[in-house]
Enzyme design. Structure first.
Site, PDB file in Angstrom:
ATOM      1  N   GLU A 187      44.163  34.527  42.685  1.00  6.97           N
ATOM      2  CA  GLU A 187      43.691  33.139  42.589  1.00  6.97           C
ATOM      3  C   GLU A 187      43.273  32.956  41.147  1.00  6.97           C
ATOM      4  O   GLU A 187      42.231  33.463  40.721  1.00  6.97           O
ATOM      5  CB  GLU A 187      42.506  32.921  43.540  1.00  6.97           C
ATOM      6  CG  GLU A 187      42.814  33.213  44.989  1.00  6.97           C
ATOM      7  CD  GLU A 187      43.751  32.194  45.605  1.00  6.97           C
ATOM      8  OE1 GLU A 187      43.964  31.127  45.009  1.00  6.97           O
ATOM      9  OE2 GLU A 187      44.297  32.477  46.675  1.00  6.97           O
TER      10      GLU A 187
ATOM     11  N   CYS B  85      37.322  26.852  39.242  1.00  3.91           N
ATOM     12  CA  CYS B  85      38.770  27.006  39.120  1.00  3.91           C
ATOM     13  C   CYS B  85      39.499  25.740  39.547  1.00  3.91           C
ATOM     14  O   CYS B  85      40.503  25.369  38.957  1.00  3.91           O
ATOM     15  CB  CYS B  85      39.235  28.192  39.944  1.00  3.91           C
ATOM     16  SG  CYS B  85      38.750  28.078  41.661  1.00  3.91           S
TER      17      CYS B  85
HETATM   18  P1  NAD Z   1      38.634  37.506  34.042  1.00  3.43           P
HETATM   19  O1  NAD Z   1      40.047  37.653  34.461  1.00  3.43           O
HETATM   20  O2  NAD Z   1      38.289  37.820  32.642  1.00  3.43           O
HETATM   21  O3  NAD Z   1      37.664  38.404  34.944  1.00  3.43           O
HETATM   22  C1  NAD Z   1      37.659  38.328  36.343  1.00  3.43           C
HETATM   23  C2  NAD Z   1      37.320  39.695  36.917  1.00  3.43           C
HETATM   24  O4  NAD Z   1      38.334  40.621  36.534  1.00  3.43           O
HETATM   25  C3  NAD Z   1      35.995  40.286  36.436  1.00  3.43           C
HETATM   26  O5  NAD Z   1      35.368  40.962  37.489  1.00  3.43           O
HETATM   27  C4  NAD Z   1      36.434  41.268  35.372  1.00  3.43           C
HETATM   28  O6  NAD Z   1      35.506  42.334  35.224  1.00  3.43           O
HETATM   29  C5  NAD Z   1      37.722  41.773  35.967  1.00  3.43           C
HETATM   30  N1  NAD Z   1      38.670  42.339  34.989  1.00  3.43           N
HETATM   31  C6  NAD Z   1      38.862  41.986  33.702  1.00  3.43           C
HETATM   32  N2  NAD Z   1      39.829  42.750  33.152  1.00  3.43           N
HETATM   33  C7  NAD Z   1      40.258  43.607  34.108  1.00  3.43           C
HETATM   34  C8  NAD Z   1      41.234  44.640  34.162  1.00  3.43           C
HETATM   35  N3  NAD Z   1      41.990  44.941  33.113  1.00  3.43           N
HETATM   36  N4  NAD Z   1      41.399  45.306  35.321  1.00  3.43           N
HETATM   37  C9  NAD Z   1      40.667  44.993  36.405  1.00  3.43           C
HETATM   38  N5  NAD Z   1      39.722  44.030  36.414  1.00  3.43           N
HETATM   39  C10 NAD Z   1      39.527  43.337  35.284  1.00  3.43           C
HETATM   40  O7  NAD Z   1      38.239  36.019  34.430  1.00  3.43           O
HETATM   41  P2  NAD Z   1      36.936  35.223  34.006  1.00  3.43           P
HETATM   42  O8  NAD Z   1      37.248  34.554  32.726  1.00  3.43           O
HETATM   43  O9  NAD Z   1      35.740  36.038  34.092  1.00  3.43           O
HETATM   44  O10 NAD Z   1      36.870  34.150  35.199  1.00  3.43           O
HETATM   45  C11 NAD Z   1      37.234  32.847  35.034  1.00  3.43           C
HETATM   46  C12 NAD Z   1      38.663  32.619  35.486  1.00  3.43           C
HETATM   47  O11 NAD Z   1      38.732  32.769  36.886  1.00  3.43           O
HETATM   48  C13 NAD Z   1      39.145  31.216  35.209  1.00  3.43           C
HETATM   49  O12 NAD Z   1      40.450  31.256  34.693  1.00  3.43           O
HETATM   50  C14 NAD Z   1      39.149  30.560  36.571  1.00  3.43           C
HETATM   51  O13 NAD Z   1      40.042  29.489  36.697  1.00  3.43           O
HETATM   52  C15 NAD Z   1      39.475  31.705  37.450  1.00  3.43           C
HETATM   53  N6  NAD Z   1      39.039  31.458  38.840  1.00  3.43           N
HETATM   54  C16 NAD Z   1      40.001  31.150  39.770  1.00  3.43           C
HETATM   55  C17 NAD Z   1      39.639  30.855  41.085  1.00  3.43           C
HETATM   56  C18 NAD Z   1      40.706  30.493  42.106  1.00  3.43           C
HETATM   57  O14 NAD Z   1      40.408  30.465  43.291  1.00  3.43           O
HETATM   58  N7  NAD Z   1      41.925  30.203  41.670  1.00  3.43           N
HETATM   59  C19 NAD Z   1      38.298  30.891  41.460  1.00  3.43           C
HETATM   60  C20 NAD Z   1      37.342  31.192  40.484  1.00  3.43           C
HETATM   61  C21 NAD Z   1      37.740  31.489  39.175  1.00  3.43           C
END
Ligand code: NAD
Length: 494
Positions: free
Chosen positions: A234, A268
């Protein structure tokens, strides 16, 4: 490999230290997964209605502990109390809905067999095993609560890697699940960095549910593909809102404000671009700016704040960069446009821009902050075309008295809210939620959300006769007999 470290969690309200805990080391992950696997083997034998009872209790506990949960969510994420409440309300409702639907959904089902009367075929949904959940900071409670509920109801164990900014919210959820009666080992939390723990988690789970950015989602999808395990992502969005000629403008303006500025725009499914029919453009904009002007921005735990803090210095820098870039290239700021360090270190004013052009960052890239670009369009067709002109496809919002469902059919987004910003589809927990295009793959909520955590297994019991030529008929005789039989079967098949 990584080692245990102190993970310091800061409160975005004033950048003070909220708490410190030990992160999990990557080399500890296999032991966590082994515990999960043992617990899962026993849990898979628990009848689904009994599993569901845990989540009925959890729904009650979430509401009973409302204020305690709100305090932790706010302290870690900096959001306004009302935004934190929207999470709590969502979680309490979602887990209850899933508890209600799981027993029916997971029931073994009789299916038409290969040969009528002779083949008895049953479709089962077996748990995949251990589900990894990686979650972002913007919704640290309701996402793991609802994704976790669907995975656990399906008979799996869950290992959750929360964002390193929000581990205490995740641990509180784990406490509530234990209090609701979930057996030990079935829901474990790995506090720590995604880059460090991600590979160890992905290499040992049977399914990965990821919520976060498209860039990270892509990396994780690749790692899951390598292991041939299921993946649901997501991801990001650049969600459009359409105000058509026949919209009720007062409601549309209020709905746009919530769609764009709820959770300080860090949603999101939140709205980042509005396409407004030229006939109603001026009046809509006046009403919108009126409402934006009355929003109360600030930090703290009282209910009288509409727009809370951004979550971190990084978020503030990203949002400021988008707005500054747009202003430098000629966009007009009709509201906001400034950071408000006087209110809180990461506060940013709800911002409305016009004159946004494709060369500006915020035209096509996800801003993930309280920033809305408003565009004038000449027709419904133009609104639809521009709404669809994005690599993302998460959510859309259409404001119209009569045209909503027709326009929805032309939009390439996983959810479409008619006369609402995002809450109507998100809160319809019985229906699937997710993105098209680069907004994701797979769905949460609804039947799809739960069944994705299962492996369908078909069991057929053959009686009396095998499906092969009987010894005395010969191959040609068998072919003749079966040709006639299939003709008859096909005739009788709808
Ligand atoms: P991000 O991808 O940087 O981080 C999200 C999670 O992934 C965190 O727990 C982080 O520690 C982990 N992560 C980061 N790098 C990783 C790796 N290499 N391997 C495994 N895990 C890793 O995202 P963010 O910037 O913190 O969150 C915001 C984003 O999330 C926005 O783009 C938003 O649109 C999206 N989001 C989407 C939804 C949906 O339902 N579509 C809901 C909420 C947020």
């Amino acid at each position: 490999m990584s080692s245990n470290r102190d993970l310091v969690v800061r409160c975005p309200f004033d950048d003070s230290i909220y708490g410190t805990l030990q992160s999990t080391a990557a080399e500890q992950v296999p032991a966590v997964l082994a515990t999960a696997r043992r617990a899962q083997a026993a849990w898979a034998t628990v009848p689904v209605p009994e599993r569901a009872r845990v989540f009925r209790r959890l729904a009650g506990l979430i509401l009973d502990n409302r204020d305690r949960i709100l305090d932790v969510i706010q302290a870690e994420s900096g959001k306004a109390r009302l935004s934190a409440f929207e999470e709590v309300m969502d979680a309490a409702r979602a887990v209850r809905v899933f508890a209600g639907s799981a027993p029916g959904l997971l029931r073994a089902r009789r299916r038409g067999g290969a040969i009528p009367l002779l083949t008895k075929t049953i479709e089962h949904h077996r748990p995949v095993g251990v589900v990894g959940i990686i979650n972002p900071w913007n919704y640290p409670f309701n996402l793991p609560a609802s994704d976790g509920a669907q995975a656990l109801l399906a008979g799996n164990a869950v290992v959750l890697k929360p964002d390193s900014q929000t581990p205490f919210t995740a641990l509180l959820l784990a406490d509530l699940l234990a209090e609701a009666g979930l057996p030990a080992g079935l829901f474990q939390v790995l506090p720590g960095s995604g880059a460090e723990l991600g590979p160890a988690l992905v290499s040992g789970v049977d399914y990965l549910m990821f919520t976060g950015s498209t860039a990270t989602g892509r990396k994780l999808a690749r790692a899951c593909a390598e292991r041939l395990i299921g993946f649901s992502g997501e991801l990001g969005g650049k969600n459009p809102l359409l105000v058509l000629e026949d919209a009720d403008l007062a409601t549309a303006a209020a709905g746009t404000v919530h769609g764009a500025f709820a959770n300080t725009g860090q949603v999101c499914v939140g709205i980042e671009r509005a396409y407004v029919h030229t006939v109603v453009y001026e009046e809509f904009l006046d009403r919108l700016l009126d409402q934006v002007g009355s929003l109360r921005v600030g930090v703290g735990y009282d209910w009288n704040i509409d727009v809370g803090s951004l979550s971190s210095a990084g978020q503030l820098a990203a949002v400021s960069a988008h707005v500054d870039d747009a202003v430098d290239k000629g966009a007009a700021v009709l509201a906001g446009g400034q950071a408000r360090p006087d209110l809180g270190p990461y506060c940013y004013e709800p911002t409305v821009l016009t004159g946004v052009t494709p060369d500006m960052l915020l035209c096509r890239e996800e801003t993930f902050g309280p920033v809305l670009a408003v565009y004038r369009v000449a027709s419904e067709d133009e609104a639809v075309e521009r709404a669809n002109d994005s690599r993302y496809g998460l959510n859309a919002s259409v404001w119209s008295a009569r045209r909503g469902p027709d326009v929805a059919a032309r939009l390439r987004t996983g959810t479409v809210n008619v006369n609402e910003g995002f809450a109507a589809t998100w809160g319809s927990h019985a229906a699937p939620m997710g993105g098209m295009g680069e907004s994701g793959i797979g769905r949460r909520h609804g039947n799809e959300g739960l069944l994705k955590y299962t492996e369908p297994q078909t069991v057929s019991v053959q009686r009396l006769h095998r499906i092969a030529p009987p010894p005395r008929l010969g191959n040609e005789g068998y072919a003749k007999l079966m040709t006639t039989a299939i003709r008859l079967l096909n005739r009788g098949t709808r």
